[in-house]
Write a protein that holds these residues in place. Structure first.
Motif, PDB file in Angstrom:
ATOM      1  N   ALA A  19      64.298-101.848  39.975  1.00  0.00           N
ATOM      2  CA  ALA A  19      65.039-102.853  39.298  1.00  0.00           C
ATOM      3  C   ALA A  19      64.190-104.153  39.252  1.00  0.00           C
ATOM      4  CB  ALA A  19      66.392-102.767  39.712  1.00  0.00           C
ATOM      5  N   GLY A  32      58.214-104.132  44.299  1.00  0.00           N
ATOM      6  CA  GLY A  32      56.780-104.573  44.061  1.00  0.00           C
ATOM      7  C   GLY A  32      56.415-104.896  42.997  1.00  0.00           C
ATOM      8  N   ASP A  85      65.475 -95.481  35.965  1.00  0.00           N
ATOM      9  CA  ASP A  85      65.300 -96.610  35.751  1.00  0.00           C
ATOM     10  C   ASP A  85      66.837 -97.588  35.819  1.00  0.00           C
ATOM     11  OD1 ASP A  85      62.665 -96.530  35.370  1.00  0.00           O
ATOM     12  OD2 ASP A  85      62.935 -95.888  33.388  1.00  0.00           O
ATOM     13  N   VAL A  92      67.674 -99.750  33.813  1.00  0.00           N
ATOM     14  CA  VAL A  92      67.872-100.079  32.398  1.00  0.00           C
ATOM     15  C   VAL A  92      67.974 -99.039  31.674  1.00  0.00           C
ATOM     16  CG1 VAL A  92      66.660-102.458  32.866  1.00  0.00           C
ATOM     17  CG2 VAL A  92      65.357-100.284  31.984  1.00  0.00           C
TER      18      VAL A  92
END
Ligand SMILES: Nc1ccn([C@@H]2O[C@H](COP(=O)(O)OP(=O)(O)OP(=O)(O)O)[C@@H](O)[C@H]2O)c(=O)n1
Ligand SMILES: O=C(CO)[C@H](O)[C@H](O)COP(=O)(O)O
Length: 451
Positions: free
Chosen positions: A53, A123, A156, A158
């Motif tokens: 995220a 990252g 993910d 999202v």
């Protein structure tokens, strides 16, 4: 392997699952839950999830990273967390967020009461964020409350509409094959352009698939792959299944996913997600009335008209008496829409009772709850202007309950003696109620609508 206890495949707290139980594979669920149980002497399958995220959502084109964009005033990532944490056999959920957004994430976890979440620093690429989450789960981390799982899900942040059955399928397949991922048929044909911008060749669409999420891996396989992969992979790679294949020779099992697994990428995807959420929480309406005969009669008439106007919605009715025990159950069962019936009165006593019950429950933490205070008045006997002063109090009530995520609207329904005219005004009222429930428009709270 013994099946799990009856009913054990139901959703865990908190909140309803947006994705629901459509097509859930209950047999597989029971067997995985049985494996995942941690009773002494039993083998337990430890499953954790890593959620990258840490992106900035460039393609969305808005300043807020898309995972924090609000849908019905709640950040998108909270819906994804809810979908995962309701699956009781996922022990830990590790979320990778940028240092900049760490505090925002902590406040989301607190406000929406998310559980079993650990945060790690993301990252600069998606692969690096995932690697950061995996490192936190690896055994060699000091001072960590996390422990290494046997299987890890990667999903993910999202993609909010992930269902328990697809999680179960990828985890079960990963246990057997070492890696597994959800796929979908391609919507468009994939073509390769040549350097001069002309078509080089096109791929046969039926032979290819879109790789979606969730994916799952034996932890040792994917961790090994990430440890071995090059900076180029970490910088430009987009496919975790490919890393498992390239570095561990693990051929992922591909699992058919549902269309709702798509990734929120563009602004229009936020609108689509909002529509799906609104549709799911508008599936049930409860008509609430007190036990006076007249109220019950009119309440049931309204219930019948709502039923015939809204074919796909479950319409129930409940009395506000008996210390509201039945009503409390309806609230516990997560009905998000209430119509409070008041006959020939402009006061809000009944509506206030209902609002207090809703405020005491935690129902509106995750979704806005709609309450329509319906007042049946015979406009010939009592012109609405006479009652307006009293009715205007709805403005204060609505402002107060909005703070608790309750959307209160007022609706005056004409209550003529003539049966046919009454049916017509009930129909008008039902159409307005349907629209308030469907739209959940916070700009209209405290308004008095007239049918
Ligand atoms: N450095 C990054 C980049 C992406 N992600 C996450 O990976 C998921 C899928 O990536 P994508 O849709 O590409 O997200 P963004 O990179 O934010 O979007 P964009 O490519 O449009 O910038 C998202 O949950 C995103 O937050 C991440 O954890 N760390
Ligand atoms: O679908 C996926 C995995 O197979 C990923 O979500 C997708 O590839 C991530 O790539 P990007 O962050 O560039 O959109």
């Amino acid at each position: 392997m013994e099946p799990g206890p009856p009913g054990s495949s139901g959703p865990a707290e908190p909140g309803p699952c947006l994705s629901g139980q459509r097509g859930a594979d209950h047999a597989a669920s029971a067997s995985l839950q049985s494996a995942a149980r941690t009773e002494p002497g039993r083998h337990s399958l430890a499953v954790a999830a890593v959620l990258p995220a840490g992106g900035c959502g460039e393609r969305m084109g808005v300043p807020t990273p898309k995972q924090f964009c609000p849908i019905l005033e709640r950040p998108l990532i909270s819906y994804t967390l809810q979908a995962l944490e309701r699956v009781c056999w996922i022990k830990d959920i590790v979320v990778a967020v940028t240092g900049e957004n760490m505090e925002v994430m902590k406040s989301i976890i607190q406000k929406y009461q998310h559980e079993r979440i650990s945060l790690v620093e993301a990252g600069v690429t998606r692969h690096r964020s995932i690697f950061s989450g995996l490192k936190a789960l690896a055994e060699d981390q000091l001072n960590s409350k996390l422990s290494k799982p046997e299987v890890v899900i990667i999903h993910d942040a999202v993609r909010p509409f992930v269902e328990e059955d697809v999680l179960l399928k990828v985890v079960t397949a990963a246990k057997e094959h070492g890696a597994a991922g959800a796929i979908r048929p391609l919507v468009s044909t994939v073509i390769s352009p040549s350097a001069d911008g002309c078509l080089d060749h096109s791929l046969e669409r039926a032979r290819h698939r879109a790789s979606e999420m969730p994916q799952a891996f034996l932890f040792d396989v994917i961790y090994e792959a990430y440890q071995q992969c090059t900076d180029y992979d970490l910088e430009f790679g987009t496919e975790c299944l490919q890393l498992a294949l390239k570095y561990c020779r693990t051929k992922a099992k591909l699992v058919e996913g549902s269309p709702d697994l798509w990734k929120v990428t563009y602004k229009r995807d936020l609108y689509a997600a909002e529509s799906i959420i609104k549709e799911i929480i508008s599936q049930e309406i409860c008509v609430v009335m007190d036990s006076k005969e007249d109220n019950k009669h009119v309440g049931h008439l309204l219930e019948e008209v709502l039923k015939s106007e809204l074919n796909h919605v479950k319409v129930t009715s409940e009395a506000l008496c008996h210390a509201g025990r039945h009503l409390q159950q309806i609230i516990l069962d997560q009905c998000y829409n209430f119509v409070c019936v008041n006959v020939m009165t402009s006061d809000f006593q009944e509506t206030q009772k209902l609002l207090s019950m809703l405020e005491e429950s935690n129902l509106s933490i995750l979704y806005p709850v709609v309450v329509v205070s319906v007042h049946f008045l015979d406009f010939k006997l009592v012109p609405p202007s006479q009652k307006i002063e009293n009715l205007m109090h709805i403005k204060e009530f609505s402002k107060k309950v909005k703070e608790r995520n309750i959307l209160l609207y007022g609706l005056l329904i004409s209550y003529p003696q003539d049966e046919q005219k009454l049916q017509e005004s009930l129909r008008q009222g039902a159409i307005i109620i349907a629209s308030l429930v469907k739209e959940r428009n916070s700009g209209l709270i405290g308004q008095l609508l007239i049918a």
